[in-house]
Design a protein around this motif. Structure first.
Motif, short mmCIF file in Angstrom:
data_model
loop_
_atom_site.label_atom_id
_atom_site.label_comp_id
_atom_site.label_asym_id
_atom_site.label_seq_id
_atom_site.Cartn_x
_atom_site.Cartn_y
_atom_site.Cartn_z
N GLY A 295 30.34 -15.74 -35.94
CA GLY A 295 31.55 -15.66 -36.76
C GLY A 295 32.15 -15.14 -36.25
O GLY A 295 33.46 -14.31 -37.66
N HIS A 296 32.61 -14.03 -35.35
CA HIS A 296 34.01 -13.22 -35.37
C HIS A 296 35.13 -13.89 -35.59
O HIS A 296 34.98 -14.46 -34.97
CB HIS A 296 33.86 -12.47 -34.13
CG HIS A 296 34.81 -11.48 -34.12
ND1 HIS A 296 34.69 -10.64 -34.10
CD2 HIS A 296 36.21 -12.08 -33.45
CE1 HIS A 296 36.08 -9.42 -33.81
NE2 HIS A 296 36.54 -11.12 -33.36
N VAL A 297 35.79 -13.12 -36.26
CA VAL A 297 37.44 -13.43 -36.49
C VAL A 297 38.31 -12.95 -36.30
O VAL A 297 38.52 -11.78 -37.35
CB VAL A 297 37.25 -14.52 -38.28
CG1 VAL A 297 39.03 -14.85 -38.07
CG2 VAL A 297 36.42 -15.45 -38.35
N PRO B 11 38.94 -6.08 -35.55
CA PRO B 11 40.29 -6.25 -35.74
C PRO B 11 39.77 -7.68 -36.17
O PRO B 11 40.28 -8.13 -36.15
CB PRO B 11 39.70 -6.77 -34.17
CG PRO B 11 38.78 -7.37 -33.67
CD PRO B 11 38.45 -6.00 -34.06
N HIS B 12 38.59 -7.35 -37.44
CA HIS B 12 38.05 -8.56 -38.27
C HIS B 12 39.27 -9.13 -38.92
O HIS B 12 39.53 -7.87 -39.39
CB HIS B 12 36.76 -8.31 -38.61
CG HIS B 12 36.06 -7.77 -37.99
ND1 HIS B 12 35.47 -6.73 -37.93
CD2 HIS B 12 35.59 -9.14 -36.48
CE1 HIS B 12 34.11 -7.18 -36.22
NE2 HIS B 12 34.45 -8.56 -35.77
N ASP B 13 39.45 -10.48 -39.19
CA ASP B 13 39.97 -10.10 -40.50
C ASP B 13 39.95 -11.38 -41.71
O ASP B 13 39.20 -12.49 -41.81
CB ASP B 13 41.47 -11.71 -39.64
CG ASP B 13 42.27 -12.13 -41.00
OD1 ASP B 13 42.38 -11.80 -41.72
OD2 ASP B 13 43.46 -12.49 -39.97
N VAL C 224 27.40 -12.36 -43.19
CA VAL C 224 28.11 -12.32 -41.84
C VAL C 224 28.39 -11.41 -41.43
O VAL C 224 29.77 -10.61 -41.57
CB VAL C 224 28.61 -13.61 -42.68
CG1 VAL C 224 29.25 -14.30 -41.11
CG2 VAL C 224 28.40 -15.28 -43.28
N HIS C 225 28.45 -11.21 -40.58
CA HIS C 225 28.80 -11.11 -39.21
C HIS C 225 29.18 -9.81 -39.51
O HIS C 225 28.32 -8.90 -39.70
CB HIS C 225 29.90 -11.74 -38.52
CG HIS C 225 30.59 -11.55 -37.07
ND1 HIS C 225 29.98 -10.85 -36.11
CD2 HIS C 225 32.29 -10.30 -36.73
CE1 HIS C 225 30.55 -11.53 -35.18
NE2 HIS C 225 31.82 -9.52 -35.77
N CYS C 226 30.50 -9.05 -39.60
CA CYS C 226 30.44 -7.78 -39.61
C CYS C 226 29.94 -6.56 -40.76
O CYS C 226 30.15 -5.78 -40.81
CB CYS C 226 31.85 -7.21 -39.54
SG CYS C 226 33.44 -9.07 -40.29
N ASP D 30 32.71 -16.15 -28.98
CA ASP D 30 32.09 -15.63 -30.34
C ASP D 30 32.19 -14.11 -29.27
O ASP D 30 31.00 -14.05 -28.05
CB ASP D 30 30.95 -15.97 -30.76
CG ASP D 30 31.00 -15.29 -32.05
OD1 ASP D 30 31.25 -14.48 -32.31
OD2 ASP D 30 29.99 -15.77 -32.65
N GLU D 31 31.40 -12.91 -30.60
CA GLU D 31 30.97 -11.81 -29.44
C GLU D 31 29.21 -12.43 -30.06
O GLU D 31 28.85 -13.20 -31.09
CB GLU D 31 31.26 -10.96 -31.00
CG GLU D 31 32.34 -10.65 -30.47
CD GLU D 31 33.19 -9.00 -32.16
OE1 GLU D 31 32.01 -9.14 -32.59
OE2 GLU D 31 34.08 -8.94 -31.20
N LEU D 32 28.64 -11.32 -29.87
CA LEU D 32 26.82 -12.46 -28.84
C LEU D 32 26.56 -10.00 -29.79
O LEU D 32 26.51 -9.85 -28.20
CB LEU D 32 26.30 -12.55 -27.23
CG LEU D 32 24.95 -12.83 -27.58
CD1 LEU D 32 24.57 -13.92 -26.90
CD2 LEU D 32 24.32 -12.21 -28.03
N TYR D 33 26.52 -9.82 -30.62
CA TYR D 33 26.05 -8.27 -30.97
C TYR D 33 24.30 -7.97 -30.14
O TYR D 33 23.41 -9.54 -30.15
CB TYR D 33 25.20 -8.49 -32.44
CG TYR D 33 26.51 -8.49 -33.05
CD1 TYR D 33 27.65 -8.26 -32.60
CD2 TYR D 33 26.72 -8.21 -34.54
CE1 TYR D 33 28.95 -8.22 -33.41
CE2 TYR D 33 27.82 -7.66 -35.93
CZ TYR D 33 29.14 -7.98 -35.34
OH TYR D 33 29.99 -7.40 -36.48
N ASP D 34 24.36 -7.08 -29.69
CA ASP D 34 23.05 -6.99 -28.92
C ASP D 34 22.58 -5.95 -29.29
O ASP D 34 23.65 -4.23 -30.26
CB ASP D 34 23.22 -7.13 -27.78
CG ASP D 34 24.36 -5.62 -26.76
OD1 ASP D 34 23.77 -4.16 -27.57
OD2 ASP D 34 24.84 -6.62 -26.12
ZN ZN Z 1 33.27 -9.12 -34.18
#
Ligand code: ZN
Length: 312
Positions: free
Chosen positions: A259-261, A41-43, A121-123, A208-212
């Motif tokens: 930085g999830h949006v 769902p990233h904007d 950044v992020h995704c 935020d999401e915390l990627y692992d």
């Molecule tokens: Zn995300």
């Protein structure tokens, strides 16, 4: 008696008037945002608008945006999309979509090889699985298969462990994932680096999401910051790298996994607005472009217990 300005001086004045604003603009770092796609769902449009506004507000950057065509856009649109990377000092990307056409991809690799800066950044780190050169740049990517590559964790004291494919800390060997969205503490692991210099050693990040479980070659990774991914929030139980840089040719690549949006229809998370995250992205852009950081830590900055969101 009326003073007459000699024609030559008039010309010089006219030229100066014309040139001076451009000269001021020339002092700015030339930055290109690549966007046009991200996994739901990233904007991505909101991400671009946010970073663009904050970069411009800092006064350090002149920003252009190059938007890739839609995935199934007619081929002529893809053939016409040719961002000119070499006109820029830094490329900022949250892009996650169709692989770029070969000429674009080749010119991107050449740009970084020749010293161009990149901030992912992020995704943006979810992109281009199966492309070894991209994996080298980002070190670790969102790759579902635990066998895809190495995994990196740190201990409490900051010691880095590289686990091989299908390996992980304490027998926990995931591919890429994240637990519940929550606010978490970010730990700076290199306090001398220009990007992190002067920041509190630990600060609270906005929800935020915390990627692992990110996987990749993880070669020459300089880890700048981590966060503990707690099993109570369905995380990995390990300190996960969230911010690092890697040299690629003459260029530098910074990856920031925060930085999830959300798209408006999917949720309300907007972690890009975190004051710390925004500063880290802007400073990364400055550093990969110039090797220096001038942007100061603002007064109203997150503390160990309190995150700060910038106004939209
Ligand atoms: Zn995300």
């Amino acid at each position: 008696m009326t003073k007459v300005i000699p024609l030559s001086l008039q010309i010089i004045l006219a030229v100066l008037t014309f040139v001076m604003p451009a000269a001021a603009d020339d002092a700015k770092i030339k930055l290109l945002i690549i966007d046009g796609a991200a996994n739901s769902p990233h904007d991505w449009a909101k991400m671009t608008a946010w970073y663009r506004s904050q970069l411009e507000k800092s006064g350090r950057f002149s920003v252009d945006v190059s938007t890739a065509p839609r995935w199934l856009a007619p081929q002529p649109q893809w053939d016409a999309w040719r961002p000119n990377f070499k006109n820029y000092q830094v490329v900022l990307s949250c892009y996650n979509g169709r692989m770029w056409p070969e000429p674009v991809w080749k010119s991107f690799l050449q740009y970084v090889q020749d010293g161009g800066g990149v901030v992912i950044v992020h995704c943006g780190n979810n992109s281009f699985p199966g492309y070894p050169e991209y994996d080298k740049m980002i070190g670790l990517g969102w790759r579902d298969d635990p066998a895809y590559g190495n995994r990196v964790t740190l201990d409490d004291g900051g010691k880095v462990t590289v686990h091989g494919p299908k390996q992980g800390p304490k027998g926990f060997v995931p591919g890429a994932s994240h637990g519940d969205v929550h606010s978490y503490r970010v730990v700076i692991r290199d306090r001398e680096h220009p990007i992190t210099l002067g920041l509190p050693p630990v600060f609270m990040h906005a929800p935020d999401e915390l990627y692992d479980g990110q996987r990749g070659p993880a070669i020459n990774m300089h880890v700048l910051a981590t966060a503990f991914s707690d099993r109570q929030t369905r995380g990995s139980g390990a300190h996960e790298p969230l911010l690092w840089w890697i040299p690629y040719g003459q260029g530098k690549v910074v990856t920031n996994l925060m930085g999830h949006v959300d798209l408006p229809a999917k949720g309300k998370v907007n972690a890009a607005r975190c004051a710390a995250h925004t500063l880290l992205v802007l400073r990364a852009c400055e550093w990969v472009a110039t090797g220096k950081v001038t942007l100061p830590v603002p007064k109203n900055f997150p503390t160990e217990d309190k995150f700060v969101e910038l106004p939209e």
